[in-house]
Design a protein around this motif. Structure first.
Motif, short mmCIF file in Angstrom:
data_model
loop_
_atom_site.label_atom_id
_atom_site.label_comp_id
_atom_site.label_asym_id
_atom_site.label_seq_id
_atom_site.Cartn_x
_atom_site.Cartn_y
_atom_site.Cartn_z
N MET A 1 26.39 -25.77 33.32
CA MET A 1 26.16 -26.61 32.53
C MET A 1 25.12 -26.21 30.64
N ALA A 2 25.60 -26.68 29.78
CA ALA A 2 25.51 -27.07 28.74
C ALA A 2 23.73 -26.62 28.55
N THR A 3 23.63 -26.58 27.88
CA THR A 3 21.86 -25.35 27.64
C THR A 3 21.16 -26.87 26.72
N ARG A 4 20.04 -27.37 27.49
CA ARG A 4 19.69 -28.54 26.32
C ARG A 4 18.49 -27.92 25.07
N PHE A 5 18.46 -28.54 23.95
CA PHE A 5 17.48 -27.95 23.28
C PHE A 5 17.30 -29.59 22.66
N VAL A 6 15.47 -29.31 22.16
CA VAL A 6 15.02 -30.30 21.54
C VAL A 6 13.80 -29.77 20.63
N VAL A 7 15.01 -29.88 19.04
CA VAL A 7 14.50 -29.98 18.08
C VAL A 7 13.31 -30.65 17.21
N LEU A 8 12.10 -30.30 16.74
CA LEU A 8 10.19 -31.14 16.80
C LEU A 8 10.34 -30.68 15.66
N ASP A 9 8.96 -31.87 15.33
CA ASP A 9 8.45 -31.68 14.80
C ASP A 9 7.08 -32.57 14.59
N THR A 10 6.79 -32.43 13.62
CA THR A 10 4.76 -33.40 13.70
C THR A 10 4.15 -33.62 12.64
N GLU A 11 3.39 -34.37 12.76
CA GLU A 11 2.29 -34.55 11.17
C GLU A 11 1.77 -35.26 11.94
N THR A 12 0.42 -34.77 10.71
CA THR A 12 -0.93 -34.57 11.54
C THR A 12 -1.87 -35.37 9.74
N THR A 13 -3.00 -35.52 11.05
CA THR A 13 -3.79 -35.83 9.70
C THR A 13 -4.65 -35.28 8.56
N GLY A 14 -4.05 -33.37 8.77
CA GLY A 14 -4.50 -32.09 7.79
C GLY A 14 -4.10 -30.69 8.34
N ILE A 89 12.79 -26.32 19.67
CA ILE A 89 13.57 -25.21 18.18
C ILE A 89 12.22 -25.97 17.22
N ILE A 90 11.81 -25.61 16.81
CA ILE A 90 9.76 -25.81 15.56
C ILE A 90 9.87 -25.16 14.77
N HIS A 91 10.12 -25.41 13.54
CA HIS A 91 9.57 -24.65 12.39
C HIS A 91 8.25 -24.06 12.24
N ASN A 92 7.37 -23.06 11.70
CA ASN A 92 6.83 -22.81 12.57
C ASN A 92 5.79 -23.14 13.29
N ALA A 93 6.06 -22.26 14.53
CA ALA A 93 6.01 -22.99 16.22
C ALA A 93 4.47 -23.09 16.26
N SER A 94 3.82 -22.74 15.80
CA SER A 94 2.69 -22.03 16.09
C SER A 94 1.48 -23.12 15.89
N PHE A 95 2.21 -24.17 14.63
CA PHE A 95 1.34 -25.14 14.36
C PHE A 95 1.44 -25.63 15.18
N ASP A 96 2.65 -27.03 15.51
CA ASP A 96 2.68 -27.99 15.91
C ASP A 96 2.22 -27.74 17.40
N VAL A 97 2.98 -26.20 17.89
CA VAL A 97 2.45 -26.02 19.40
C VAL A 97 1.26 -26.20 19.60
N GLY A 98 0.60 -25.63 18.60
CA GLY A 98 -1.14 -25.93 18.81
C GLY A 98 -2.05 -27.15 18.29
N PHE A 99 -1.29 -28.19 17.77
CA PHE A 99 -1.83 -29.50 17.91
C PHE A 99 -1.48 -29.96 19.23
N LEU A 100 -0.15 -29.88 19.89
CA LEU A 100 0.27 -30.97 20.84
C LEU A 100 -1.00 -30.27 21.95
N ASN A 101 -1.30 -28.97 21.45
CA ASN A 101 -1.77 -28.40 23.10
C ASN A 101 -3.44 -28.97 23.12
N ASN A 102 -3.91 -29.31 21.73
CA ASN A 102 -4.73 -30.12 21.72
C ASN A 102 -4.48 -31.34 22.58
N GLU A 103 -3.90 -31.84 21.91
CA GLU A 103 -3.73 -33.65 22.34
C GLU A 103 -3.42 -33.60 23.73
N PHE A 104 -2.68 -33.13 24.30
CA PHE A 104 -2.96 -32.29 25.76
C PHE A 104 -4.75 -32.74 26.37
#
Length: 247
Positions: A1-14, A89-104
């Motif tokens: 079975m093919a590996t599933r990748f999700v390429v992710l990006d976010t935009e924020t208020t700052g 797959i995230i470019h500068n993952a710590s930024f997006d992951v930190g914001f998404l964790n905060n939202e949850f």
């Protein structure tokens, strides 16, 4: 079975997230193996606060535009279902992951407030820095380096940037600089029915013989496998080479 990748990006208020900034856009594109599936997740969000002028200058998303958009709580389940179990797959993952964790966290879904427990993370910025030390490795710089078309990127946008990053990731990991939709045929489709988005087939000049293929010895293959095991133990996840072979 093919590996599933999700390429992710976010935009924020700052930024930073510790100053109370919020996610206002999430964009994701799905890959199975090394092909787009056509399944995307994209949403704009009402953050219940204003965006910094500097941030608006980057992404162009105004407070007025977001007034009638859903809040994160309204889309959290759908978003989590889309990314759960995937290789993100995230470019500068710590930024997006930190914001998404905060939202949850803000909506009380603490069991989802560390998405690294539900997904593996591939940071394309860290990958680029390893391959190109001392060089600029922004998404625009990587597009230029790998010949990825980013002419539509006048402003940052989560979905567009995810699509561009998918092209960049494929170029960095396998030399393919244009994605195709799996199983989707059109004029100019390549073999197997996948529609090409500007890919180019390079052929040898007439009369030129291809270079010989030298196969690895049994000892070299064993040493390579041992090295991949060391990388997997150190990283806590299969090496990228192993993931690509399984795709």
């Amino acid at each position: 079975m093919a590996t599933r990748f999700v390429v992710l990006d976010t935009e924020t208020t700052g930024m930073p997230v510790t100053d109370g900034h919020r996610v206002i856009e999430i964009g994701c594109v799905e890959l199975l193996g090394r092909r787009l599936t056509g399944r995307n997740f994209h949403v704009y969000l009402q953050p219940d606060r204003s965006s910094d002028e500097g941030a608006i200058g980057v992404h162009g998303i105004t407070d007025e535009f977001l007034l009638d958009k859903p809040r994160f709580a309204e889309v959290a389940d759908e978003f989590f279902e889309f990314i759960e179990g995937a290789h993100l797959i995230i470019h500068n993952a710590s930024f997006d992951v930190g914001f998404l964790n905060n939202e949850f966290n803000l909506i009380g879904q603490t069991h989802r407030a560390d998405i690294t427990q539900h997904c593996s993370i591939l940071d394309s910025l860290a990958m680029a820095r390893e391959r190109h030390p001392g060089q600029r490795n922004s998404l625009d710089a990587l597009c230029k380096r790998y010949g990825v078309d980013n002419t539509n990127r006048q402003l940052h946008g989560a979905l567009l940037d995810s699509e561009i990053l998918a092209d960049v990731y494929l170029a960095m990991t396998g030399g393919q600089t244009s994605l195709s939709l799996a199983g989707n045929s059109s004029d100019g489709a390549n073999e197997g029915g996948a529609a090409s988005r500007g890919s180019e087939i390079r052929r040898l000049p007439a009369g030129r013989r291809p270079a010989p293929v030298i196969m690895a010895s049994a000892q070299e293959l064993a040493e390579h496998a041992a090295r991949l095991e060391v990388i997997a133990k150190s990283a806590g996840a299969p090496a990228l080479w192993t993931q690509l072979l399984q795709a």
